[in-house]
Scaffold this active site. Structure first.
Site, PDB file in Angstrom:
ATOM      1  N   LYS A   1       0.866  -1.112   0.039  1.00  7.35           N
ATOM      2  CA  LYS A   1      -0.063   0.041  -0.121  1.00  7.35           C
ATOM      3  C   LYS A   1       1.040   1.232   0.117  1.00  7.35           C
ATOM      4  O   LYS A   1       1.375   1.794   1.108  1.00  7.35           O
ATOM      5  CB  LYS A   1      -0.687  -0.077   1.315  1.00  7.35           C
TER       6      LYS A   1
HETATM    7  C1  LIG Z   1      -6.403  -0.667   1.097  1.00 10.63           C
HETATM    8  C2  LIG Z   1      -6.882  -1.244  -0.351  1.00 10.63           C
HETATM    9  C3  LIG Z   1      -7.880  -1.988  -0.459  1.00 10.63           C
HETATM   10  C4  LIG Z   1      -8.758  -2.400   0.539  1.00 10.63           C
HETATM   11  O1  LIG Z   1      -8.036  -2.962   1.824  1.00 10.63           O
HETATM   12  P1  LIG Z   1      -8.692  -3.182   3.088  1.00 10.63           P
HETATM   13  O2  LIG Z   1      -7.755  -3.898   3.986  1.00 10.63           O
HETATM   14  O3  LIG Z   1     -10.007  -3.805   2.988  1.00 10.63           O
HETATM   15  O4  LIG Z   1      -8.769  -1.548   3.347  1.00 10.63           O
HETATM   16  C5  LIG Z   1      -8.117  -2.363  -1.793  1.00 10.63           C
HETATM   17  N1  LIG Z   1      -7.454  -2.074  -2.922  1.00 10.63           N
HETATM   18  C6  LIG Z   1      -6.496  -1.181  -2.749  1.00 10.63           C
HETATM   19  C7  LIG Z   1      -5.628  -0.674  -3.940  1.00 10.63           C
HETATM   20  C8  LIG Z   1      -6.114  -0.735  -1.589  1.00 10.63           C
HETATM   21  O5  LIG Z   1      -5.020   0.226  -1.358  1.00 10.63           O
END
Ligand SMILES: *Cc1c(COP(=O)(O)O)cnc(C)c1O
Length: 307
Positions: free
Chosen positions: A159
């Site tokens: 992320k």
């Molecule tokens: C954060 C994110 C998600 C969702 O992740 P969660 O853990 O459910 O918050 C999905 N796709 C992307 C690209 C993300 O950055």
């Protein structure tokens, strides 16, 4: 505008919100060299509060940093403790938590060199990301003209800040074209995810979601798969074309920010009945029950605290 809180945890201590600042030559500001998390705390039915899957979010933050090659000067448990301390300092019974690890100021080349690795955790009150109405009525989306990252171009399991330029392109295009969100297709043309959400479809009572090849492994995705399976539904990871979404009974996004947001229209085609479908509604009810501590079977996902 983000609603201001009192304090932000910054490099090991709580500082006043307005003093959590960096220099303009911060490496991450120029090259996107940072990783972040999005976490939610919910007020529970018993009057206490709980952060949802906090330990796992902090582990993913450290994993993201590892992928990008950043050495984080704090461990998981310190970050978990810091999160709870920040929520308490801000008197937040519920809210959004945004941890960020980034390369600070120093050398200005692409190589981060010996620049400091800085860490902050901000918390603030935050309602439904796409609006309360979106959770009930569903949203309108378009398949983006921008392609989701190839796994060997940007690391899709991190992320990371830089990755999000791709998300910004998709989201701003969708909004400018009058939609609420974008669906992003992968370099082969198959459905990947939203700009910051995972995606699911329902067909003949089976729940489908794209495999993790080139999407982020969301905790909301994992929670929904677990809850659906425990409710007796068949859950399959499958390669999906956009046309399969068009003819699905239901489609919805999942994410910490978006929670479970039904999609009522894709590329000007009505999905199912054009409103939140029965399984999306059932999973929403289950999910909100779990995060509010009403379901002891999933209490292990909650990190309780008291303000
Ligand atoms: C954060 C994110 C998600 C969702 O992740 P969660 O853990 O459910 O918050 C999905 N796709 C992307 C690209 C993300 O950055």
């Amino acid at each position: 505008m983000v609603q201001k809180s009192d304090k932000i945890w910054f490099d090991g201590k709580l500082v006043p919100w307005d003093e959590a600042n960096v220099h303009v030559l911060t490496h991450a500001l120029h090259y996107g060299t940072g990783v972040f998390e999005g976490i939610r705390a919910y007020e529970c039915s018993n009057g206490k509060s709980a952060v949802f899957r906090l330990e796992e979010h902090m582990e993913r933050l450290l994993d993201s940093a590892k992928i990008i090659g950043l050495k984080v000067p704090f461990d998981r448990d310190q970050l978990v403790e810091a999160t709870v301390a920040t929520l308490k300092a801000n008197g937040l019974k519920a809210g959004y938590v945004r941890p960020l690890v980034f390369v600070g100021a120093g050398a200005m080349g692409v190589h981060p060199g010996q620049n400091p690795i800085q860490v902050c955790i901000a918390t603030w009150p935050w309602g439904a990301y796409l609006g309360e109405e979106a959770l009930e009525k569903g949203i309108r989306v378009k398949c983006s003209s921008f392609t989701r990252h190839h796994v060997n171009v940007m690391m899709t399991k991190a992320k990371s800040c830089g990755n999000y330029v791709n998300s910004v392109l998709a989201k701003t295009e969708a909004v400018a074209d009058g939609y609420d969100e974008a669906i992003m297709l992968d370099p082969q043309g198959y459905v990947a995810e939203g700009s910051g959400e995972n995606i699911f479809m329902v067909k003949d009572d089976v729940l489908y979601t794209p495999p993790l090849h080139n999407v982020l492994g969301g905790f909301t995705r994992d929670s929904v798969m677990t809850l659906a399976a425990d409710l007796g539904y068949e859950v399959r990871e499958a390669t999906l074309g956009r046309d399969m979404l068009y003819i699905a009974d239901e489609v919805f996004f999942t994410g910490t920010a978006a929670e479970i947001t039904p999609i009522r229209e894709i590329d000007r085609r009505t999905i199912g009945e054009g409103k939140a479908g029965p399984l999306a509604k059932l999973l929403q009810a289950e999910f909100f029950g779990v995060v509010k501590g009403e379901n002891p079977d999933y209490a292990f996902w909650l990190h309780e605290y008291e303000v």
